[in-house]
Design a protein around this motif. Sequence first.
Motif, PDB file in Angstrom:
ATOM      1  N   ALA A   1       0.645  -1.288   0.031  1.00  0.00           N
ATOM      2  CA  ALA A   1       0.186   0.050  -0.008  1.00  0.00           C
ATOM      3  C   ALA A   1       0.732   1.341  -0.082  1.00  0.00           C
ATOM      4  N   ARG A   2       2.039   1.169   0.693  1.00  0.00           N
ATOM      5  CA  ARG A   2       3.013   2.446   0.556  1.00  0.00           C
ATOM      6  C   ARG A   2       3.343   2.460  -0.586  1.00  0.00           C
ATOM      7  N   ALA A   3       3.964   1.532  -1.390  1.00  0.00           N
ATOM      8  CA  ALA A   3       4.408   1.927  -2.544  1.00  0.00           C
ATOM      9  C   ALA A   3       3.244   2.296  -3.727  1.00  0.00           C
ATOM     10  N   ILE A   4       1.870   1.812  -3.413  1.00  0.00           N
ATOM     11  CA  ILE A   4       0.987   2.278  -4.429  1.00  0.00           C
ATOM     12  C   ILE A   4       0.757   3.690  -4.283  1.00  0.00           C
ATOM     13  N   PHE A   5       0.561   3.933  -2.777  1.00  0.00           N
ATOM     14  CA  PHE A   5       0.321   5.495  -2.329  1.00  0.00           C
ATOM     15  C   PHE A   5       1.484   6.457  -2.886  1.00  0.00           C
ATOM     16  N   LYS A   6       2.796   5.906  -2.915  1.00  0.00           N
ATOM     17  CA  LYS A   6       3.951   7.006  -3.359  1.00  0.00           C
ATOM     18  C   LYS A   6       3.834   7.163  -4.840  1.00  0.00           C
ATOM     19  N   ARG A   7       3.554   6.041  -5.483  1.00  0.00           N
ATOM     20  CA  ARG A   7       3.534   6.251  -7.033  1.00  0.00           C
ATOM     21  C   ARG A   7       2.145   6.730  -7.470  1.00  0.00           C
ATOM     22  N   GLY A   8       0.937   6.217  -7.073  1.00  0.00           N
ATOM     23  CA  GLY A   8      -0.303   6.395  -7.499  1.00  0.00           C
ATOM     24  C   GLY A   8      -0.845   7.849  -6.985  1.00  0.00           C
ATOM     25  N   PHE A   9      -0.456   8.101  -5.827  1.00  0.00           N
ATOM     26  CA  PHE A   9      -0.975   9.379  -5.357  1.00  0.00           C
ATOM     27  C   PHE A   9       0.143  10.407  -5.292  1.00  0.00           C
ATOM     28  N   LEU A  10       1.277  10.261  -4.737  1.00  0.00           N
ATOM     29  CA  LEU A  10       2.069  11.294  -4.560  1.00  0.00           C
ATOM     30  C   LEU A  10       2.966  11.968  -6.066  1.00  0.00           C
ATOM     31  N   GLU A  11       3.030  10.608  -6.832  1.00  0.00           N
ATOM     32  CA  GLU A  11       3.724  11.105  -8.145  1.00  0.00           C
ATOM     33  C   GLU A  11       2.734  11.245  -9.211  1.00  0.00           C
ATOM     34  N   LEU A  12       1.447  10.408  -9.193  1.00  0.00           N
ATOM     35  CA  LEU A  12       0.738  10.482 -10.451  1.00  0.00           C
ATOM     36  C   LEU A  12      -0.707  11.194 -10.131  1.00  0.00           C
TER      37      LEU A  12
ATOM     38  N   MET B   1      -4.445   2.942  -1.782  1.00  0.00           N
ATOM     39  CA  MET B   1      -3.516   4.284  -1.288  1.00  0.00           C
ATOM     40  C   MET B   1      -4.354   4.881  -0.457  1.00  0.00           C
ATOM     41  N   ILE B   2      -5.933   4.952  -0.178  1.00  0.00           N
ATOM     42  CA  ILE B   2      -6.665   5.393   0.756  1.00  0.00           C
ATOM     43  C   ILE B   2      -6.284   5.172   2.005  1.00  0.00           C
ATOM     44  N   HIS B   3      -5.700   3.922   2.123  1.00  0.00           N
ATOM     45  CA  HIS B   3      -5.159   3.659   3.587  1.00  0.00           C
ATOM     46  C   HIS B   3      -4.109   4.463   3.901  1.00  0.00           C
ATOM     47  N   PHE B   4      -3.143   4.736   2.958  1.00  0.00           N
ATOM     48  CA  PHE B   4      -1.965   5.662   3.420  1.00  0.00           C
ATOM     49  C   PHE B   4      -2.284   7.100   3.332  1.00  0.00           C
ATOM     50  N   VAL B   5      -3.131   7.592   2.444  1.00  0.00           N
ATOM     51  CA  VAL B   5      -3.824   8.798   2.495  1.00  0.00           C
ATOM     52  C   VAL B   5      -4.285   9.040   3.861  1.00  0.00           C
ATOM     53  N   GLU B   6      -5.164   8.395   4.578  1.00  0.00           N
ATOM     54  CA  GLU B   6      -5.735   8.662   5.784  1.00  0.00           C
ATOM     55  C   GLU B   6      -4.460   8.448   6.990  1.00  0.00           C
ATOM     56  N   LYS B   7      -3.702   7.476   6.716  1.00  0.00           N
ATOM     57  CA  LYS B   7      -2.544   7.134   7.695  1.00  0.00           C
ATOM     58  C   LYS B   7      -1.688   8.489   7.811  1.00  0.00           C
ATOM     59  N   THR B   8      -1.513   8.978   6.572  1.00  0.00           N
ATOM     60  CA  THR B   8      -0.407   9.986   6.476  1.00  0.00           C
ATOM     61  C   THR B   8      -0.935  11.258   6.977  1.00  0.00           C
TER      62      THR B   8
END
Length: 541
Positions: A158-169, A233-240
């Motif tokens: 989930a962390r990797a998906i968050f980094k690529r899917g949300f932060l980068e894209l 990535m929603i999991h990491f958006v909320e967690k972050t």
Amino acid sequence: MTRKSAIVIGSGIGGISCAMRLQSLGFDTQIVEKLDAPGGRAYVRRVDGFTFDMGPTVLTVPHFIEELFSLERDHAMLGEPDFPAHVLDENSRIREGNSGGPNTSKYLDVMPILPFYRIYFDDGTFFDYDGDPVSTREQIKRLAPEDLEGYEAFHEQARAIFKRGFLELGYTYFGSLGSMLGVVPDLLKLGAVQPLFSLISKYFKSDKMRQVFSFEPLLVGGNPLKVPAIYAMIHFVEKTWGIHYAKGGTGALVAAMVKKYEEMGGKLHLNAEVGQIDVEKRAGKRVATGVTLRDGRTMTADIVVSNADYATTYLKMVDKKYRTINRDALVKFRKQSMSLMVIYFGYEKRDNDPELRHHNIILGPRYEALLTEIFDTKVMSKDFSQYLHIPTLTDPSMAPDGHHAAYTLIPVPNNQSDIDWSVEGDRLCDRVMTFLEERNYIPDLKARLKHKSFVTPDYFEQVLGSHVGNGFGVEPVLTQTAFFRPHNKSEDISNLYLVGQGTQPGGGTPSVMMSAKMTVREIARDLAIDASIVNGVPQAA
């Protein structure tokens, strides 16, 4: 230089965000809203001393809000970093006090909510999700110790998906097929295109943990069984960045945004329903020139942005003779999200009430079968799951002294079903209220009620103008994601743009704020506006 003008149709959070950014880009902007108050789905109902947010109540990514309140007229910020370094620091999440930034705090108070959600299972056990790594692991150990190892592996993916899917894209506008094909290999490598529930099921053996870590797409209209795993990535958006609440409710956020927008010189017209988007042919092109309201008034502008429902925009506001790509067949072919029944109620407090939370997810006895009935077979189910929101646990000002204001949201099929909500609405409302009382979530609820009302898919269709009463626009399945989702820039008509949950990147409060920035960036590119300037009216390049 003559200032350019813009009309934004609809004052939902996406529409207001877009209008604010257009003002900052040097436009004279007008919002036209069919209702008697701003907000769209975030409309506010005030009755019997209670204040009810009628729509979104979960706020995430507070720096998106801060960015909007940092805008100034004619001071474009489109070139600023989308994710400044200070919000990426692992200690950036605010867990107590005021979580609004310095500019946000000039207009409203924003505070963190803990836990994010209390998730109740049908057997009465619960999981308090707060994003804290220690707490999360302790609760998994308590409820499903066999899933601790699986959680560690899921967490890393989930962390990797968050980094690529949300932060980068996250802010990437997929306006061409090529722009999407370039990122597909990365998404495949991350496992982000398989169904989310399939991904979750690889890591978790327990049905409870599978539900805990897959339910969140329902909050943006997605079926956990079918949304692509990029939604992990929603999991990491909320967690972050946490879950937050605006004092006075989401309606207070809308009011603050309108105030800021008007201070920047923007105008808002209420009770101004659009009948059609006006189009002219110029030099062989079809060009949006303004709107005609239902009352016959016309308004002209250099550009038009629709925050209305995607399907409604094209099917009801744009003459079919101007639509080559977004023809009736394509628009109607797109799969629409599920709908909602939302019950608003106020009740007397009791000192010995069970300990509910601000946000409560109450899951029914079935999960996968219920989701299939809501999204696919579209039938009235024998059971239900619900999201119970009690803001007065945090903010007593939402109700008279000694009372709670609450709403409970039940996912239901959209109006492509054969359900007669004039009959079934009352029945379902009674079933839900009886459930809350008899299952001891709110004992003696019916005797304590001071207000009760509800909306059904008919409200979404008839009042909010959502095609077939969808609750969240186009359903976020893989074939309606990124390039395959409706575009923020109309393919048919020059100077016509779209913003909000039906467009890229998708539904949810942070996503519609992102869509506003993406749309305005496309406008700046199309009109050759230098959006990197800091002072003065942007000039043509």
